[in-house]
Design a protein around this motif. Structure first.
Motif, PDB file in Angstrom:
ATOM      1  N   ALA A 163       0.845  -1.194   0.000  1.00 31.94           N
ATOM      2  CA  ALA A 163       0.000   0.000   0.000  1.00 31.94           C
ATOM      3  C   ALA A 163       0.882   1.247   0.000  1.00 31.94           C
ATOM      4  O   ALA A 163       2.010   1.217   0.508  1.00 31.94           O
ATOM      5  CB  ALA A 163      -0.909  -0.005   1.226  1.00 31.94           C
ATOM      6  N   PRO A 164       0.400   2.359  -0.579  1.00 31.20           N
ATOM      7  CA  PRO A 164       1.211   3.585  -0.609  1.00 31.20           C
ATOM      8  C   PRO A 164       1.751   3.985   0.760  1.00 31.20           C
ATOM      9  O   PRO A 164       2.909   4.394   0.882  1.00 31.20           O
ATOM     10  CB  PRO A 164       0.240   4.634  -1.170  1.00 31.20           C
ATOM     11  N   ALA A 165       0.920   3.871   1.774  1.00 27.98           N
ATOM     12  CA  ALA A 165       1.363   4.272   3.110  1.00 27.98           C
ATOM     13  C   ALA A 165       2.533   3.416   3.591  1.00 27.98           C
ATOM     14  O   ALA A 165       3.442   3.913   4.271  1.00 27.98           O
ATOM     15  CB  ALA A 165       0.205   4.175   4.096  1.00 27.98           C
ATOM     16  N   GLU A 166       2.523   2.123   3.246  1.00 33.50           N
ATOM     17  CA  GLU A 166       3.611   1.229   3.659  1.00 33.50           C
ATOM     18  C   GLU A 166       4.922   1.597   2.979  1.00 33.50           C
ATOM     19  O   GLU A 166       5.995   1.533   3.594  1.00 33.50           O
ATOM     20  CB  GLU A 166       3.258  -0.228   3.325  1.00 33.50           C
ATOM     21  N   ILE A 167       4.843   1.972   1.702  1.00 31.21           N
ATOM     22  CA  ILE A 167       6.046   2.250   0.918  1.00 31.21           C
ATOM     23  C   ILE A 167       6.594   3.642   1.187  1.00 31.21           C
ATOM     24  O   ILE A 167       7.814   3.856   1.214  1.00 31.21           O
ATOM     25  CB  ILE A 167       5.743   2.085  -0.589  1.00 31.21           C
ATOM     26  N   LEU A 168       5.700   4.602   1.411  1.00 26.14           N
ATOM     27  CA  LEU A 168       6.109   6.009   1.448  1.00 26.14           C
ATOM     28  C   LEU A 168       6.207   6.580   2.855  1.00 26.14           C
ATOM     29  O   LEU A 168       6.480   7.766   3.026  1.00 26.14           O
ATOM     30  CB  LEU A 168       5.141   6.848   0.615  1.00 26.14           C
ATOM     31  N   GLU A 169       5.959   5.773   3.864  1.00 24.04           N
ATOM     32  CA  GLU A 169       6.124   6.231   5.236  1.00 24.04           C
ATOM     33  C   GLU A 169       7.183   5.392   5.936  1.00 24.04           C
ATOM     34  O   GLU A 169       7.461   4.264   5.553  1.00 24.04           O
ATOM     35  CB  GLU A 169       4.799   6.120   6.003  1.00 24.04           C
ATOM     36  N   GLY A 170       7.768   5.955   6.962  1.00 25.63           N
ATOM     37  CA  GLY A 170       8.758   5.211   7.745  1.00 25.63           C
ATOM     38  C   GLY A 170      10.047   5.001   6.974  1.00 25.63           C
ATOM     39  O   GLY A 170      10.499   5.863   6.216  1.00 25.63           O
ATOM     40  N   GLU A 171      10.631   3.839   7.139  1.00 27.79           N
ATOM     41  CA  GLU A 171      11.921   3.546   6.499  1.00 27.79           C
ATOM     42  C   GLU A 171      11.697   3.160   5.035  1.00 27.79           C
ATOM     43  O   GLU A 171      11.122   2.122   4.728  1.00 27.79           O
ATOM     44  CB  GLU A 171      12.629   2.407   7.230  1.00 27.79           C
ATOM     45  N   MET A 172      12.153   4.018   4.127  1.00 21.31           N
ATOM     46  CA  MET A 172      11.952   3.791   2.700  1.00 21.31           C
ATOM     47  C   MET A 172      13.127   3.042   2.101  1.00 21.31           C
ATOM     48  O   MET A 172      14.257   3.161   2.562  1.00 21.31           O
ATOM     49  CB  MET A 172      11.824   5.128   1.947  1.00 21.31           C
ATOM     50  N   HIS A 173      12.835   2.316   1.027  1.00 21.66           N
ATOM     51  CA  HIS A 173      13.900   1.765   0.204  1.00 21.66           C
ATOM     52  C   HIS A 173      14.691   2.947  -0.376  1.00 21.66           C
ATOM     53  O   HIS A 173      14.099   3.976  -0.753  1.00 21.66           O
ATOM     54  CB  HIS A 173      13.302   0.906  -0.914  1.00 21.66           C
ATOM     55  N   PRO A 174      16.026   2.846  -0.488  1.00 25.81           N
ATOM     56  CA  PRO A 174      16.827   3.976  -0.998  1.00 25.81           C
ATOM     57  C   PRO A 174      16.360   4.495  -2.354  1.00 25.81           C
ATOM     58  O   PRO A 174      16.379   5.701  -2.600  1.00 25.81           O
ATOM     59  CB  PRO A 174      18.239   3.393  -1.075  1.00 25.81           C
ATOM     60  N   TYR A 175      15.911   3.592  -3.236  1.00 23.12           N
ATOM     61  CA  TYR A 175      15.463   4.031  -4.555  1.00 23.12           C
ATOM     62  C   TYR A 175      14.147   4.792  -4.454  1.00 23.12           C
ATOM     63  O   TYR A 175      13.927   5.777  -5.169  1.00 23.12           O
ATOM     64  CB  TYR A 175      15.316   2.831  -5.486  1.00 23.12           C
ATOM     65  N   VAL A 176      13.259   4.363  -3.556  1.00 30.67           N
ATOM     66  CA  VAL A 176      12.008   5.088  -3.337  1.00 30.67           C
ATOM     67  C   VAL A 176      12.310   6.487  -2.802  1.00 30.67           C
ATOM     68  O   VAL A 176      11.714   7.480  -3.236  1.00 30.67           O
ATOM     69  CB  VAL A 176      11.097   4.317  -2.359  1.00 30.67           C
ATOM     70  N   ARG A 177      13.257   6.590  -1.888  1.00 29.53           N
ATOM     71  CA  ARG A 177      13.666   7.886  -1.360  1.00 29.53           C
ATOM     72  C   ARG A 177      14.217   8.768  -2.480  1.00 29.53           C
ATOM     73  O   ARG A 177      13.933   9.977  -2.537  1.00 29.53           O
ATOM     74  CB  ARG A 177      14.712   7.688  -0.250  1.00 29.53           C
ATOM     75  N   GLU A 178      14.974   8.170  -3.390  1.00 30.49           N
ATOM     76  CA  GLU A 178      15.525   8.925  -4.520  1.00 30.49           C
ATOM     77  C   GLU A 178      14.404   9.478  -5.394  1.00 30.49           C
ATOM     78  O   GLU A 178      14.453  10.639  -5.832  1.00 30.49           O
ATOM     79  CB  GLU A 178      16.437   8.007  -5.342  1.00 30.49           C
ATOM     80  N   LEU A 179      13.386   8.666  -5.673  1.00 34.77           N
ATOM     81  CA  LEU A 179      12.252   9.127  -6.470  1.00 34.77           C
ATOM     82  C   LEU A 179      11.488  10.233  -5.751  1.00 34.77           C
ATOM     83  O   LEU A 179      11.066  11.215  -6.368  1.00 34.77           O
ATOM     84  CB  LEU A 179      11.309   7.958  -6.774  1.00 34.77           C
ATOM     85  N   MET A 180      11.314  10.079  -4.455  1.00 33.83           N
ATOM     86  CA  MET A 180      10.598  11.096  -3.672  1.00 33.83           C
ATOM     87  C   MET A 180      11.360  12.420  -3.664  1.00 33.83           C
ATOM     88  O   MET A 180      10.781  13.488  -3.869  1.00 33.83           O
ATOM     89  CB  MET A 180      10.409  10.603  -2.239  1.00 33.83           C
ATOM     90  N   ASP A 181      12.666  12.338  -3.443  1.00 32.21           N
ATOM     91  CA  ASP A 181      13.481  13.554  -3.352  1.00 32.21           C
ATOM     92  C   ASP A 181      13.539  14.302  -4.680  1.00 32.21           C
ATOM     93  O   ASP A 181      13.820  15.503  -4.712  1.00 32.21           O
ATOM     94  CB  ASP A 181      14.896  13.211  -2.890  1.00 32.21           C
ATOM     95  N   ALA A 182      13.309  13.585  -5.788  1.00 28.72           N
ATOM     96  CA  ALA A 182      13.409  14.210  -7.110  1.00 28.72           C
ATOM     97  C   ALA A 182      12.167  15.013  -7.481  1.00 28.72           C
ATOM     98  O   ALA A 182      12.201  15.787  -8.440  1.00 28.72           O
ATOM     99  CB  ALA A 182      13.658  13.135  -8.169  1.00 28.72           C
ATOM    100  N   ILE A 183      11.073  14.857  -6.738  1.00 29.09           N
ATOM    101  CA  ILE A 183       9.847  15.593  -7.062  1.00 29.09           C
ATOM    102  C   ILE A 183      10.091  17.085  -6.858  1.00 29.09           C
ATOM    103  O   ILE A 183      10.532  17.503  -5.779  1.00 29.09           O
ATOM    104  CB  ILE A 183       8.679  15.099  -6.184  1.00 29.09           C
ATOM    105  N   PRO A 184       9.827  17.917  -7.878  1.00 32.50           N
ATOM    106  CA  PRO A 184      10.200  19.341  -7.773  1.00 32.50           C
ATOM    107  C   PRO A 184       9.302  20.132  -6.828  1.00 32.50           C
ATOM    108  O   PRO A 184       8.130  19.818  -6.642  1.00 32.50           O
ATOM    109  CB  PRO A 184      10.034  19.834  -9.222  1.00 32.50           C
ATOM    110  N   GLY A 185       9.892  21.163  -6.233  1.00 33.69           N
ATOM    111  CA  GLY A 185       9.130  22.140  -5.462  1.00 33.69           C
ATOM    112  C   GLY A 185       8.672  21.679  -4.099  1.00 33.69           C
ATOM    113  O   GLY A 185       7.688  22.199  -3.567  1.00 33.69           O
TER     114      GLY A 185
END
Length: 536
Positions: free
Chosen positions: A496-518
């Motif tokens: 579920a989105p909450a499982e993937i995007l909250e708490g301890e993220m996979h490094p690649y997921v964190r990379e995708l999140m950090d790349a979102i502009p603004g």
């Protein structure tokens, strides 16, 4: 000092209709001015007017002035404009594959930039090209220089275009939606690159976009356009903190805010794949596009498949619908293992799954009316002529298109309207699964929001199972019940989105999140403060 001054600019079609209506703004040296608005707002017409590249002889500058470095460009002789274009004023286009000649090598095309401005081959052209490729963070510049456009990724092609645009150190760089269809990580790299080049060379940048997330990342000043008119302008911070026009606020509100969805509960999967492997032969040897991919999708669920270009998203979808043959693994749909079926049976089963592709212009036959596009599918699936017409009109209702579009051609519709036609055509086969393959990435953010609502509505009313393929976690999390994140052909995170995007993220997921502009202005994630609160 202003590098570009536009005063009361008017651009007219056939002497009858104003496309740009009295627009005025300036671009300062070393600053970025963003032109913001939806398709049809006049952004690209203004850019093309500056470059004297208006798309038709019927479209012309009918009033006002465009001054570059104090010199008027309106009515400038062709030879004088050609001398400025590429040397003093450069442009990066939205689609580098269309802007680059597909049958000519990168080096040959780069050579033309120099030769067209009288720079001889012995004056260090190759060294300059390699230097620019290094500045653009291109891997292995000598290899890129000896490549053809089709041998490069979308991000690499865009970097080549930026290198060509900066080759002669222009004073003004016009960037026309240069990151719209790129992965969020590639987009972040391109935005950073433009900022670095601007800092190093003192270039003035006119940046065209529809996305206020990009505005927040790159803009110093903002000009908001609607229907050819300026509705609001000012510094980026002023507009982001307190835009006064309703249209500006609509664009800002269109940036996705995601909230975790409740799980759909344990059910027998409608789509169930295990151990899927797919390899392709290349000049450098075999490349594994899918590596032990196991994905399950529950009936009536929207599953988001997220990752960059080359992650295997689209290859997985092609294996699922039978457009590619998996080398190993099992694929079952509605309890039937389709990898074990004969080719004829697989073709029959394929009707259960329909695809909506990224580019609706390329997916539609330009010579067929909208009505024929949809009725051809209905006729192929057993409808008579009369019932096919009635069913096609009903499908236009389903996708929220006016029935008057039945007799129109694709070029008479906007991008969002063409994508709705593609959805209607897919629904004409009465599928159980709808696969949206980057179906929103090239659309305006406000149109994206409308399309997300449409997908959600269709899923409920037609009991569809949807595979939503995207590179944007923010968009996927807004519409999807579950997510699968892919990197280099492998699944690195699922749930579920909450499982993937909250708490301890996979490094690649964190990379995708950090790349979102603004994200300073528009935070991402559960519990993030809504846009309206951030801007107070």
């Amino acid at each position: 000092m202003s590098v570009l001054d536009i005063t009361d600019l008017r651009v007219t079609f056939a002497g009858l209709q104003d496309i740009v209506k009295g627009v005025s703004f300036a671009v300062e040296a070393g600053q970025t001015t963003c032109l913001v608005g939806e398709s049809g707002s006049g952004k690209s017409m203004i850019a093309n007017s500056v470059m004297d590249l208006l798309p038709s002889s019927k479209i012309r500058v009918s009033g006002g002035d465009i001054r570059f470095d104090g010199r008027s460009l309106v009515g400038l002789p062709v030879a004088d404009m050609r001398a400025l274009r590429g040397a003093a004023i450069s442009m990066i286009f939205q689609d580098p594959m269309s802007a680059l000649n597909p049958v000519r090598g990168i080096r040959t095309q780069f050579d033309e930039v120099f030769s067209s401005h009288g720079i001889e081959p012995h004056q260090g052209r190759r060294a300059r090209m390699l230097e620019l490729f290094e500045l653009a963070r291109l891997p292995d510049p000598p290899r890129i220089l000896d490549s053809y456009p089709f041998e490069l990724s979308g991000g690499q092609r865009q970097r080549v275009m930026i290198s060509m645009a900066m080759a002669l150190n222009p004073k003004l760089l016009i960037a026309d939606e240069p990151t719209t269809a790129l992965d969020v990580t590639t987009q972040a790299q391109i935005l950073r690159l433009i900022r670095e080049l601007q800092r190093d060379f003192g270039t003035a940048v006119l940046f065209i976009t529809h996305d206020f997330g990009v505005v927040a990342q790159i803009a110093d000043d903002v000009v908001v356009l609607r229907h050819g008119e300026v509705v609001e302008q000012g510094s980026a911070e002023t507009l982001l903190r307190g835009a006064t026009h309703d249209y500006t606020n609509e664009l800002i509100a269109a940036i996705p805010d995601w909230a975790p969805r409740p799980g759909t509960g344990a059910q027998t999967p409608f789509i169930d794949t295990s151990g899927v492997v797919k390899s392709f032969e290349t000049k450098g040897g075999p490349v594994k596009a899918l590596d032990d991919v196991s994905i399950s999708v529950k009936p009536g669920e929207t599953l988001g498949i997220v990752g960059e270009s080359g992650s295997g998203k689209s290859t997985f979808a092609k294996c699922l619908v039978g457009l590619e043959e998996a080398n190993a693994g099992k694929i079952a749909v509605a309890g039937t293992e389709i990898t074990a079926l004969s080719p004829a049976r697989r073709r029959a089963e394929r009707r259960l799954m329909q695809v909506v592709f990224q580019d609706p212009s390329a997916a539609l036959n330009p010579r067929h009316t909208i009505g024929r596009t949809i009725t051809d599918v209905l006729r192929a699936n057993g409808h008579g002529r009369a019932t096919a017409r009635d069913a096609a009109l009903a499908l236009l209702d389903d996708v929220r298109l006016n029935r008057q579009f039945f007799d129109r051609f694709p070029h008479e519709l906007s991008g969002g309207q063409r994508q709705r036609v593609c959805i209607a055509r897919a629904l004409a086969a009465d599928p159980k699964v709808l696969i949206a393959d980057e179906a929103l990435s090239a659309l305006d953010v406000s149109v994206q929001r409308q399309m997300l609502a449409l997908f959600d509505d269709l899923k409920t009313r037609r009991n569809l199972t949807i595979l939503f393929i995207t590179h944007d976690l923010r968009v996927a999390a807004e519409i999807c019940d579950d997510l699968v994140v892919m990197q280099s052909g492998r699944v690195v995170a699922s749930g579920a989105p909450a499982e993937i995007l909250e708490g301890e993220m996979h490094p690649y997921v964190r990379e995708l999140m950090d790349a979102i502009p603004g994200q300073d202005w528009f935070p991402v994630g559960a519990g993030a403060v809504p846009h309206s609160e951030v801007r107070r």
